[in-house]
Enzyme design. Structure first.
Site, PDB file in Angstrom:
ATOM      1  N   ILE A   1       0.870  -1.171   0.000  1.00  0.00           N
ATOM      2  CA  ILE A   1       0.000   0.000   0.000  1.00  0.00           C
ATOM      3  C   ILE A   1       0.906   1.220   0.000  1.00  0.00           C
ATOM      4  O   ILE A   1       2.070   1.139   0.400  1.00  0.00           O
ATOM      5  CB  ILE A   1      -0.987   0.016   1.195  1.00  0.00           C
ATOM      6  CG1 ILE A   1      -0.250  -0.099   2.530  1.00  0.00           C
ATOM      7  CG2 ILE A   1      -2.025  -1.074   1.055  1.00  0.00           C
ATOM      8  CD1 ILE A   1      -1.184  -0.027   3.731  1.00  0.00           C
ATOM      9  N   ASP A   2       0.392   2.347  -0.458  1.00  0.00           N
ATOM     10  CA  ASP A   2       1.213   3.542  -0.604  1.00  0.00           C
ATOM     11  C   ASP A   2       1.744   4.042   0.736  1.00  0.00           C
ATOM     12  O   ASP A   2       1.162   3.768   1.794  1.00  0.00           O
ATOM     13  CB  ASP A   2       0.403   4.664  -1.266  1.00  0.00           C
ATOM     14  CG  ASP A   2      -0.013   4.329  -2.683  1.00  0.00           C
ATOM     15  OD1 ASP A   2       0.684   3.515  -3.324  1.00  0.00           O
ATOM     16  OD2 ASP A   2      -1.032   4.873  -3.144  1.00  0.00           O
ATOM     17  N   LYS A   3       2.801   4.806   0.673  1.00  0.00           N
ATOM     18  CA  LYS A   3       3.427   5.370   1.871  1.00  0.00           C
ATOM     19  C   LYS A   3       2.408   6.041   2.788  1.00  0.00           C
ATOM     20  O   LYS A   3       2.376   5.795   3.994  1.00  0.00           O
ATOM     21  CB  LYS A   3       4.507   6.374   1.459  1.00  0.00           C
ATOM     22  CG  LYS A   3       5.088   7.181   2.614  1.00  0.00           C
ATOM     23  CD  LYS A   3       5.997   8.284   2.122  1.00  0.00           C
ATOM     24  CE  LYS A   3       6.448   9.172   3.276  1.00  0.00           C
ATOM     25  NZ  LYS A   3       7.270  10.324   2.804  1.00  0.00           N
TER      26      LYS A   3
END
Length: 301
Positions: free
Chosen positions: A136-138
């Site tokens: 998942i994105d930062k």
């Protein structure tokens, strides 16, 4: 730094991946195929499949991602482990933490933390991404499954590919969505304008997102989202595409609209069949405090 290769085909014909392997002899065919799938290869400005038959006169552009060679060392970084057994770990990732090392993030990632807290991690993705089955994105918080051995990794990855795992997100988006439910079925690929972004691309990779409205505010809507596919930035691009970009999204949304640290997106529910017992496991993570506080403020407006 990204390196770009440009070719004008004169006589070479055959499959795109085979032709590029001949033009770039130091790059393996599997790497070439991955670049094509990720949108790093354009033929006459179009994103096509690895089996495309190259024609004389075709203009091929190849963006070669920077290869990162790192020695990843364990770091004593606190992480929230929701579940762990001999095969699987489920982690509730904090907003702001990068999942695995890359050129711009060589320390402080979830992988560095996992190597400290977990004795065994699968080696399928090499030294840079041990145990990492999906990302998942930062600035997206929430649940991730991590494999502790290669057999578990292959079985968990197969569930993602077969769309049998469950991934549900909560997001706060701009605008008031009038209908209760919807499905976004729009293919994604690397943007032709900005190579760091994803976009809706004809011929891109299949991407399907289902959403349900949970709560409406004056200028925002809280939604639940279910993924059929897990493309890079899928929810962020899809919600922008239908006119309701994520609040706080620094890339795809309006800037500085709510106080926060990035997009208001949380991977709340994760479900999968255990790779050894075949029991279906479901986990749920509460919204981060900042997300909850923001909703409280919106309710008081």
């Amino acid at each position: 730094m990204l390196q770009e290769h440009n070719f004008i085909i004169k006589e070479e014909t055959g499959r795109l991946d085979k032709v590029l392997t001949e033009l770039l002899p130091k790059i393996t065919r599997s790497h070439i195929q991955q670049w094509i799938k990720e949108g790093n290869v354009l033929i006459n400005g179009e994103q096509l499949k690895p089996n495309y038959k190259v024609q004389a006169g075709d203009a091929i552009s190849v963006i070669e991602p920077e290869l990162v060679s790192l020695e990843v060392l364990a770091e004593n970084i606190p992480i929230e482990i929701v579940y762990q057994d001999e095969d699987v770990v489920v982690v509730n990732k904090a907003q702001g933490m990068v999942v695995h090392p890359s050129a711009g993030h060589q320390t402080g990632t979830l992988v560095h933390a996992l190597m400290y807290h977990i004795n065994d991690l699968s080696g399928i993705n090499g030294t840079i991404r041990p145990g990492i089955v999906h990302r998942i994105d930062k600035d997206t918080s929430g649940l991730l499954m991590v494999a502790k051995n290669d057999v578990a990794h292959e079985k968990l990855a197969a569930q993602l590919k077969d769309k049998t795992s469950v991934r549900e997100y909560i997001a706060l988006v701009h605008g008031v969505i009038p209908h209760e439910k919807g499905t976004i079925d729009a293919p994604l690929g690397r943007s032709k304008i900005d190579r760091k972004k994803q976009d809706i691309i004809d011929g891109g990779r299949e991407a399907v997102t289902h959403f349900t409205v949970l709560e409406r505010f004056k200028d925002f809507t809280l939604v639940s989202l279910k993924l059929e596919t897990g493309r890079t930035h899928q929810i962020r691009v899809h919600m922008k595409y239908i006119g309701y970009p994520l609040a706080g999204d620094p890339i795809y949304g309006p800037r500085k609209t709510l106080e926060g640290k990035g997009q208001f997106l949380h991977a709340q529910v994760l479900g999968f069949k255990h790779p050894t017992t075949d029991e279906f496991l479901t986990f749920e993570a509460p919204l981060p405090q900042l997300f909850e506080d923001t909703l409280t403020k919106l309710r008081d407006e």
